[in-house]
Design a protein around this motif. Structure first.
Motif, short mmCIF file in Angstrom:
data_model
loop_
_atom_site.label_atom_id
_atom_site.label_comp_id
_atom_site.label_asym_id
_atom_site.label_seq_id
_atom_site.Cartn_x
_atom_site.Cartn_y
_atom_site.Cartn_z
N PRO A 1 0.81 -1.23 0.00
CA PRO A 1 0.00 0.00 0.00
C PRO A 1 0.84 1.28 0.00
O PRO A 1 0.42 2.29 -0.56
CB PRO A 1 -0.82 -0.12 1.30
CG PRO A 1 -0.96 -1.60 1.48
CD PRO A 1 0.35 -2.18 1.04
N LEU A 2 2.04 1.24 0.61
CA LEU A 2 2.91 2.42 0.64
C LEU A 2 3.25 2.89 -0.77
O LEU A 2 3.09 4.07 -1.10
CB LEU A 2 4.20 2.09 1.40
CG LEU A 2 5.35 3.10 1.28
CD1 LEU A 2 4.98 4.40 2.00
CD2 LEU A 2 6.64 2.52 1.85
N VAL A 3 3.71 1.98 -1.62
CA VAL A 3 4.14 2.37 -2.96
C VAL A 3 2.97 2.52 -3.93
O VAL A 3 3.02 3.34 -4.85
CB VAL A 3 5.18 1.37 -3.52
CG1 VAL A 3 6.44 1.38 -2.66
CG2 VAL A 3 4.61 -0.03 -3.63
N ILE A 4 1.92 1.75 -3.72
CA ILE A 4 0.75 1.86 -4.60
C ILE A 4 0.05 3.20 -4.39
O ILE A 4 -0.35 3.86 -5.36
CB ILE A 4 -0.22 0.69 -4.35
CG1 ILE A 4 0.40 -0.62 -4.88
CG2 ILE A 4 -1.57 0.94 -5.01
CD1 ILE A 4 -0.38 -1.86 -4.54
N LYS A 5 -0.07 3.62 -3.13
CA LYS A 5 -0.68 4.93 -2.86
C LYS A 5 0.15 6.04 -3.49
O LYS A 5 -0.40 7.00 -4.04
CB LYS A 5 -0.79 5.16 -1.35
CG LYS A 5 -1.39 6.51 -0.99
CD LYS A 5 -1.48 6.71 0.51
CE LYS A 5 -2.04 8.10 0.84
NZ LYS A 5 -2.10 8.33 2.31
N ASN A 6 1.48 5.90 -3.43
CA ASN A 6 2.34 6.93 -4.00
C ASN A 6 2.20 6.98 -5.52
O ASN A 6 2.22 8.05 -6.12
CB ASN A 6 3.80 6.67 -3.62
CG ASN A 6 4.65 7.90 -3.80
OD1 ASN A 6 4.21 9.02 -3.54
ND2 ASN A 6 5.88 7.70 -4.24
N LEU A 7 2.05 5.82 -6.15
CA LEU A 7 1.85 5.79 -7.60
C LEU A 7 0.52 6.46 -7.96
O LEU A 7 0.44 7.23 -8.92
CB LEU A 7 1.86 4.35 -8.09
CG LEU A 7 1.74 4.14 -9.60
CD1 LEU A 7 2.89 4.82 -10.34
CD2 LEU A 7 1.72 2.64 -9.92
N ASP A 8 -0.51 6.18 -7.16
CA ASP A 8 -1.81 6.82 -7.40
C ASP A 8 -1.72 8.34 -7.26
O ASP A 8 -2.31 9.08 -8.05
CB ASP A 8 -2.85 6.27 -6.41
CG ASP A 8 -3.27 4.85 -6.73
OD1 ASP A 8 -3.11 4.41 -7.88
OD2 ASP A 8 -3.76 4.15 -5.81
N LEU A 9 -0.96 8.80 -6.26
CA LEU A 9 -0.79 10.24 -6.05
C LEU A 9 -0.10 10.88 -7.25
O LEU A 9 -0.49 11.97 -7.70
CB LEU A 9 0.03 10.50 -4.79
CG LEU A 9 -0.64 10.23 -3.44
CD1 LEU A 9 0.39 10.32 -2.31
CD2 LEU A 9 -1.77 11.23 -3.20
N ALA A 10 0.94 10.19 -7.77
CA ALA A 10 1.70 10.73 -8.90
C ALA A 10 0.83 10.87 -10.14
O ALA A 10 0.88 11.89 -10.85
CB ALA A 10 2.90 9.82 -9.19
N ILE A 11 0.02 9.86 -10.42
CA ILE A 11 -0.84 9.90 -11.60
C ILE A 11 -1.98 10.91 -11.42
O ILE A 11 -2.36 11.62 -12.36
CB ILE A 11 -1.41 8.51 -11.91
CG1 ILE A 11 -0.28 7.57 -12.35
CG2 ILE A 11 -2.47 8.58 -12.99
CD1 ILE A 11 0.42 7.99 -13.64
N ALA A 12 -2.48 11.02 -10.19
CA ALA A 12 -3.56 11.98 -9.92
C ALA A 12 -3.09 13.41 -10.21
O ALA A 12 -3.87 14.26 -10.64
CB ALA A 12 -4.03 11.86 -8.47
N LYS A 13 -1.80 13.69 -9.96
CA LYS A 13 -1.25 15.02 -10.22
C LYS A 13 -0.88 15.22 -11.69
O LYS A 13 -0.63 16.35 -12.10
CB LYS A 13 -0.01 15.24 -9.35
CG LYS A 13 -0.29 15.30 -7.86
CD LYS A 13 1.00 15.45 -7.08
CE LYS A 13 0.75 15.50 -5.59
NZ LYS A 13 2.02 15.62 -4.82
N ASN A 14 -0.81 14.12 -12.43
CA ASN A 14 -0.38 14.19 -13.83
C ASN A 14 -1.29 13.33 -14.70
O ASN A 14 -0.87 12.33 -15.29
CB ASN A 14 1.07 13.73 -13.97
CG ASN A 14 2.04 14.59 -13.18
OD1 ASN A 14 2.49 15.62 -13.63
ND2 ASN A 14 2.35 14.13 -11.96
#
Length: 291
Positions: A177-190
């Motif tokens: 969940p740590l890295v998956i949430k971060n990936l989701d955050l990155a795509i949400a911003k881009n």
């Protein structure tokens, strides 16, 4: 402003604790290496001098036996040669810091076992330049401590176009969940981006869940080769900068204190920290200027 002596001290600590070379650390925080060594010579302790002398003895013995001794046997033999008690843990640390290895009976690295691993080739191949935003991203996780030896884990993604931090996520657990949430955050911003994403072969990045998420986003996965941390060097460099300029300069009694400093530093790094490679501009300033 961070005093020069504090930077020197932080470089020394990162070198001793994590084994990064002095040259690499000085480059990432834009320090003059000769000035660092002058500072080191002024501040050498008796222990430092003894370590240097012990290193010379280790090298001499290592060469004389053609590299067949491990650190325990090196310590045992040096104890007899120097007629003093040599701690094998100290020998092991000095050998690791100076890349001195036994050529036989190396212990295999232990990797966390996972099922149905997804392993990718090193597509990035150390091509650390990007011609446009969201073309090449790097990611990794680093460990940070707070309180009474409690651990927190920071997942970050940086864009090779301007070295900006695309997204980050701090957690008390090093898990999927740590890295998956971060990936989701990155795509949400881009939104609409589908960059090449490079990582190491950590268990999170080879998991079914992570790779399914990447496919849904239309992203290509690149991975470092086993034991080749330089395949992800800019990412390692970013974590080194963060630790030298913020983390090692403070003591964190609580998770909340650590979290606040990480938030503050990420804003400073993206918006205010000037980089020579970017024409003496901050990452986001550079991005706006060439847009």
């Amino acid at each position: 402003m961070i005093e020069q002596s504090q930077k020197y001290k932080a470089v020394k600590e990162v070198n001793e604790e994590l084994g990064y070379s002095i040259k690499f650390l000085c480059e990432i925080i834009e320090l003059n290496r000769s000035s660092y060594y002058k500072w080191m010579n002024k501040s050498k302790t008796d222990r430092d001098i003894d370590n240097e002398e012990l290193l010379d003895s280790i090298k001499e013995l290592h060469v004389s036996v053609r590299g067949i001794y491990g650190y325990r046997r090196i310590a045992m033999n040096l104890g007899r040669i120097l007629d003093r008690n040599i701690n094998h843990k100290r020998v092991r640390r000095i050998m690791r810091e100076n890349d001195i290895e036994c050529i036989i009976r190396r212990k295999r690295k232990r990797y966390r076992k996972t099922t149905q691993l997804h392993v990718s080739e090193n597509i990035l191949n150390r091509e650390f330049k990007a011609d446009k935003p969201n073309e090449k991203w790097l990611t990794d996780v680093t460990e940070l401590k707070y309180g009474n030896c409690q651990k927190a884990y920071l997942s970050a993604i940086i864009d090779l176009y301007d070295n900006s931090v695309v997204a980050y996520n701090l957690s008390k657990r090093n898990n999927n969940p740590l890295v998956i949430k971060n990936l989701d955050l990155a795509i949400a911003k881009n939104r609409g981006s589908s960059p090449l994403l490079h990582s190491d072969r950590g268990f999170q990045y080879t998991s079914n869940r992570y790779n399914k998420k990447m496919k849904n986003y239309g992203m290509i996965h690149s991975m470092s080769r086993v034991g080749r941390c330089l395949d992800n060097a800019p990412m390692e460099g970013f974590f080194g900068i963060l630790k030298v300029e913020k983390y090692y300069l403070n003591k964190y009694d609580t998770y909340e204190m650590l979290e606040k400093d990480i938030d503050d530093y990420m804003y400073f790094y993206n918006n205010d920290r000037l980089q020579k490679r970017l024409g003496k501009r901050s990452p986001l300033e550079y991005r706006r200027s060439v847009a």
